[in-house]
Design a protein around this motif. Sequence first.
Motif, PDB file in Angstrom:
ATOM      1  N   GLU A  88       3.243  14.693 -16.162  1.00 52.03           N
ATOM      2  CA  GLU A  88       4.024  13.695 -16.896  1.00 52.03           C
ATOM      3  C   GLU A  88       5.440  13.612 -16.362  1.00 52.03           C
ATOM      4  OE1 GLU A  88       3.876  14.143 -21.152  1.00 52.03           O
ATOM      5  OE2 GLU A  88       2.223  12.712 -21.261  1.00 52.03           O
ATOM      6  N   GLY A  89       5.894  12.371 -16.113  1.00 46.04           N
ATOM      7  CA  GLY A  89       7.246  12.142 -15.623  1.00 46.04           C
ATOM      8  C   GLY A  89       7.389  12.279 -14.123  1.00 46.04           C
ATOM      9  N   LYS A  90       6.311  12.600 -13.436  1.00 46.89           N
ATOM     10  CA  LYS A  90       6.354  12.780 -11.985  1.00 46.89           C
ATOM     11  C   LYS A  90       5.817  11.534 -11.282  1.00 46.89           C
ATOM     12  CE  LYS A  90       7.369  17.306 -12.150  1.00 46.89           C
ATOM     13  NZ  LYS A  90       7.206  17.691 -13.485  1.00 46.89           N
ATOM     14  N   CYS A  91       6.198  11.380 -10.023  1.00 45.97           N
ATOM     15  CA  CYS A  91       5.667  10.295  -9.202  1.00 45.97           C
ATOM     16  C   CYS A  91       4.366  10.765  -8.587  1.00 45.97           C
ATOM     17  CB  CYS A  91       6.669   9.910  -8.116  1.00 45.97           C
ATOM     18  SG  CYS A  91       6.118   8.516  -7.120  1.00 45.97           S
ATOM     19  N   TYR A  92       3.355   9.939  -8.685  1.00 49.04           N
ATOM     20  CA  TYR A  92       2.038  10.276  -8.155  1.00 49.04           C
ATOM     21  C   TYR A  92       1.720   9.322  -7.002  1.00 49.04           C
ATOM     22  CZ  TYR A  92      -2.709  12.195  -8.513  1.00 49.04           C
ATOM     23  OH  TYR A  92      -3.897  12.847  -8.279  1.00 49.04           O
ATOM     24  N   GLY A  93       2.599   9.320  -6.006  1.00 43.58           N
ATOM     25  CA  GLY A  93       2.404   8.511  -4.804  1.00 43.58           C
ATOM     26  C   GLY A  93       2.223   7.034  -5.078  1.00 43.58           C
ATOM     27  N   ARG A  94       1.157   6.469  -4.541  1.00 43.92           N
ATOM     28  CA  ARG A  94       0.955   5.022  -4.633  1.00 43.92           C
ATOM     29  C   ARG A  94       0.664   4.538  -6.049  1.00 43.92           C
ATOM     30  NH1 ARG A  94      -4.673   3.328  -4.098  1.00 43.92           N
ATOM     31  NH2 ARG A  94      -5.991   5.184  -4.007  1.00 43.92           N
ATOM     32  N   TYR A  95       0.313   5.441  -6.966  1.00 41.55           N
ATOM     33  CA  TYR A  95       0.031   5.035  -8.340  1.00 41.55           C
ATOM     34  C   TYR A  95       1.302   4.811  -9.145  1.00 41.55           C
ATOM     35  CZ  TYR A  95      -4.688   6.408  -7.170  1.00 41.55           C
ATOM     36  OH  TYR A  95      -5.910   6.511  -6.570  1.00 41.55           O
ATOM     37  N   GLY A  96       2.392   5.456  -8.785  1.00 38.33           N
ATOM     38  CA  GLY A  96       3.659   5.290  -9.492  1.00 38.33           C
ATOM     39  C   GLY A  96       4.018   6.510 -10.319  1.00 38.33           C
ATOM     40  N   TYR A  97       4.948   6.306 -11.239  1.00 35.53           N
ATOM     41  CA  TYR A  97       5.422   7.377 -12.113  1.00 35.53           C
ATOM     42  C   TYR A  97       4.512   7.483 -13.332  1.00 35.53           C
ATOM     43  CZ  TYR A  97       9.714   7.375  -9.402  1.00 35.53           C
ATOM     44  OH  TYR A  97      10.618   7.470  -8.377  1.00 35.53           O
ATOM     45  N   ILE A  98       4.107   8.695 -13.653  1.00 34.82           N
ATOM     46  CA  ILE A  98       3.251   8.900 -14.821  1.00 34.82           C
ATOM     47  C   ILE A  98       4.134   8.950 -16.061  1.00 34.82           C
ATOM     48  CG2 ILE A  98       1.646  10.472 -15.965  1.00 34.82           C
ATOM     49  CD1 ILE A  98       0.661  11.242 -13.158  1.00 34.82           C
ATOM     50  N   VAL A  99       3.988   7.936 -16.919  1.00 31.70           N
ATOM     51  CA  VAL A  99       4.778   7.834 -18.136  1.00 31.70           C
ATOM     52  C   VAL A  99       4.214   8.777 -19.196  1.00 31.70           C
ATOM     53  CG1 VAL A  99       5.549   6.306 -19.987  1.00 31.70           C
ATOM     54  CG2 VAL A  99       5.353   5.434 -17.661  1.00 31.70           C
ATOM     55  N   ALA A 137      12.473  -6.847  -4.381  1.00 29.95           N
ATOM     56  CA  ALA A 137      12.142  -7.523  -3.122  1.00 29.95           C
ATOM     57  C   ALA A 137      11.137  -6.716  -2.303  1.00 29.95           C
ATOM     58  CB  ALA A 137      13.406  -7.753  -2.311  1.00 29.95           C
ATOM     59  N   GLY A 138      11.126  -5.411  -2.480  1.00 30.26           N
ATOM     60  CA  GLY A 138      10.197  -4.559  -1.742  1.00 30.26           C
ATOM     61  C   GLY A 138      10.354  -3.115  -2.171  1.00 30.26           C
ATOM     62  N   SER A 139       9.361  -2.293  -1.869  1.00 28.36           N
ATOM     63  CA  SER A 139       9.388  -0.884  -2.260  1.00 28.36           C
ATOM     64  C   SER A 139       8.860   0.002  -1.152  1.00 28.36           C
ATOM     65  CB  SER A 139       8.542  -0.644  -3.511  1.00 28.36           C
ATOM     66  OG  SER A 139       9.059  -1.343  -4.608  1.00 28.36           O
ATOM     67  N   ARG A 140       9.386   1.226  -1.106  1.00 28.17           N
ATOM     68  CA  ARG A 140       8.887   2.267  -0.211  1.00 28.17           C
ATOM     69  C   ARG A 140       8.336   3.371  -1.096  1.00 28.17           C
ATOM     70  NH1 ARG A 140      13.392   5.212   1.746  1.00 28.17           N
ATOM     71  NH2 ARG A 140      12.819   6.759   0.224  1.00 28.17           N
ATOM     72  N   VAL A 141       7.095   3.727  -0.879  1.00 28.04           N
ATOM     73  CA  VAL A 141       6.441   4.727  -1.706  1.00 28.04           C
ATOM     74  C   VAL A 141       6.262   6.012  -0.909  1.00 28.04           C
ATOM     75  CG1 VAL A 141       4.383   5.284  -3.048  1.00 28.04           C
ATOM     76  CG2 VAL A 141       5.214   2.930  -2.975  1.00 28.04           C
ATOM     77  N   ASP A 142       6.829   7.108  -1.428  1.00 27.03           N
ATOM     78  CA  ASP A 142       6.622   8.433  -0.867  1.00 27.03           C
ATOM     79  C   ASP A 142       5.753   9.220  -1.836  1.00 27.03           C
ATOM     80  OD1 ASP A 142       8.289   7.876   1.291  1.00 27.03           O
ATOM     81  OD2 ASP A 142      10.066   8.671   0.288  1.00 27.03           O
ATOM     82  N   ALA A 143       5.402  10.426  -1.473  1.00 21.22           N
ATOM     83  CA  ALA A 143       4.574  11.253  -2.355  1.00 21.22           C
ATOM     84  C   ALA A 143       5.306  11.608  -3.639  1.00 21.22           C
ATOM     85  CB  ALA A 143       4.145  12.519  -1.632  1.00 21.22           C
ATOM     86  N   ALA A 144       6.629  11.792  -3.579  1.00 24.91           N
ATOM     87  CA  ALA A 144       7.371  12.274  -4.739  1.00 24.91           C
ATOM     88  C   ALA A 144       8.334  11.251  -5.347  1.00 24.91           C
ATOM     89  CB  ALA A 144       8.157  13.530  -4.361  1.00 24.91           C
ATOM     90  N   GLU A 145       8.503  10.062  -4.723  1.00 20.95           N
ATOM     91  CA  GLU A 145       9.399   9.065  -5.309  1.00 20.95           C
ATOM     92  C   GLU A 145       9.100   7.675  -4.767  1.00 20.95           C
ATOM     93  OE1 GLU A 145      13.568   9.396  -4.460  1.00 20.95           O
ATOM     94  OE2 GLU A 145      13.258   9.384  -2.327  1.00 20.95           O
ATOM     95  N   ILE A 146       9.617   6.695  -5.495  1.00 20.10           N
ATOM     96  CA  ILE A 146       9.518   5.308  -5.075  1.00 20.10           C
ATOM     97  C   ILE A 146      10.939   4.770  -5.005  1.00 20.10           C
ATOM     98  CG2 ILE A 146       8.643   3.010  -5.652  1.00 20.10           C
ATOM     99  CD1 ILE A 146       6.424   4.414  -7.255  1.00 20.10           C
ATOM    100  N   PHE A 147      11.268   4.091  -3.921  1.00 23.19           N
ATOM    101  CA  PHE A 147      12.594   3.492  -3.755  1.00 23.19           C
ATOM    102  C   PHE A 147      12.397   2.012  -3.503  1.00 23.19           C
ATOM    103  CE2 PHE A 147      16.357   2.157  -1.456  1.00 23.19           C
ATOM    104  CZ  PHE A 147      17.363   2.698  -2.251  1.00 23.19           C
ATOM    105  N   SER A 148      13.136   1.174  -4.232  1.00 20.58           N
ATOM    106  CA  SER A 148      12.979  -0.271  -4.104  1.00 20.58           C
ATOM    107  C   SER A 148      14.278  -0.934  -3.689  1.00 20.58           C
ATOM    108  CB  SER A 148      12.527  -0.874  -5.437  1.00 20.58           C
ATOM    109  OG  SER A 148      11.247  -0.421  -5.784  1.00 20.58           O
ATOM    110  N   VAL A 149      14.142  -2.046  -2.962  1.00 19.84           N
ATOM    111  CA  VAL A 149      15.279  -2.919  -2.685  1.00 19.84           C
ATOM    112  C   VAL A 149      15.097  -4.140  -3.568  1.00 19.84           C
ATOM    113  CG1 VAL A 149      15.746  -2.120  -0.346  1.00 19.84           C
ATOM    114  CG2 VAL A 149      14.081  -3.919  -0.698  1.00 19.84           C
ATOM    115  N   ALA A 150      16.230  -4.702  -3.996  1.00 25.41           N
ATOM    116  CA  ALA A 150      16.177  -5.793  -4.961  1.00 25.41           C
ATOM    117  C   ALA A 150      17.210  -6.853  -4.625  1.00 25.41           C
ATOM    118  CB  ALA A 150      16.411  -5.237  -6.364  1.00 25.41           C
ATOM    119  N   THR A 151      17.116  -7.972  -5.329  1.00 23.73           N
ATOM    120  CA  THR A 151      18.057  -9.060  -5.164  1.00 23.73           C
ATOM    121  C   THR A 151      18.613  -9.498  -6.509  1.00 23.73           C
ATOM    122  OG1 THR A 151      18.385 -11.282  -4.269  1.00 23.73           O
ATOM    123  CG2 THR A 151      16.233 -10.829  -5.235  1.00 23.73           C
TER     124      THR A 151
END
Length: 195
Positions: free
Chosen positions: A57-68, A171-185
């Motif tokens: 819970e609360g961790k990033c699970y790669g391509r699935y996203g953050y577990i709420v 605008a786009g996202s980079r997905v790593d095993a432990a985090e997701i980082f997005s660029v926006a407009t």
Amino acid sequence: RRSCVRQALRHSRKRGGHGTTAMFFHILLHKTLRLEPRAFGPNLQEKLRERLFQEMEGKCYGRYGYIVSITGIENIETGKLQESTGFALFPIAYKAIVFRPIQGEVLYALVTQVTKTGVFAEAGPLQLFVSTGQMPADLKFDQETSATPCFVSTDQSLKIGIGDEVRLRIAGSRVDAAEIFSVATINADYLGPLM
């Protein structure tokens, strides 16, 4: 991080939830937990359940996203003993609500850092960056007239600084095993700093 994700969900509901509900999914996930021998005993199922919640819970699970939130455990298979360590491996299937940013979605974020190249913001656990090229042309970096660095419009009607809330589009996202980082407009109608 777990509270950050839940806070983002509450915040999007408070704001009317425009554009944010598509980023939350209820999915089936799998995890193999490694349990030490001292945890074996009559409360084994409960210890596995606690370990799963603690680790996921609360961790990033790669391509699935953050577990709420983990909503339920579907199956806990029989453990397999590792002969060299004495630990046991338990495959678990569980359902969870996950937060995964999608290109084109609009969300609210809090500005955390301002630089000449743009602003960094957070929406729950999600880190975002808005470059100067993704801002309206009349927003200029201002470090001299303000106590902290910020972007100010030429007519002084808009300001984006640390702690300000902005509405932005992913605008786009980079997905790593432990985090997701997005660029926006914020360079579109109805996007930008909230007043």
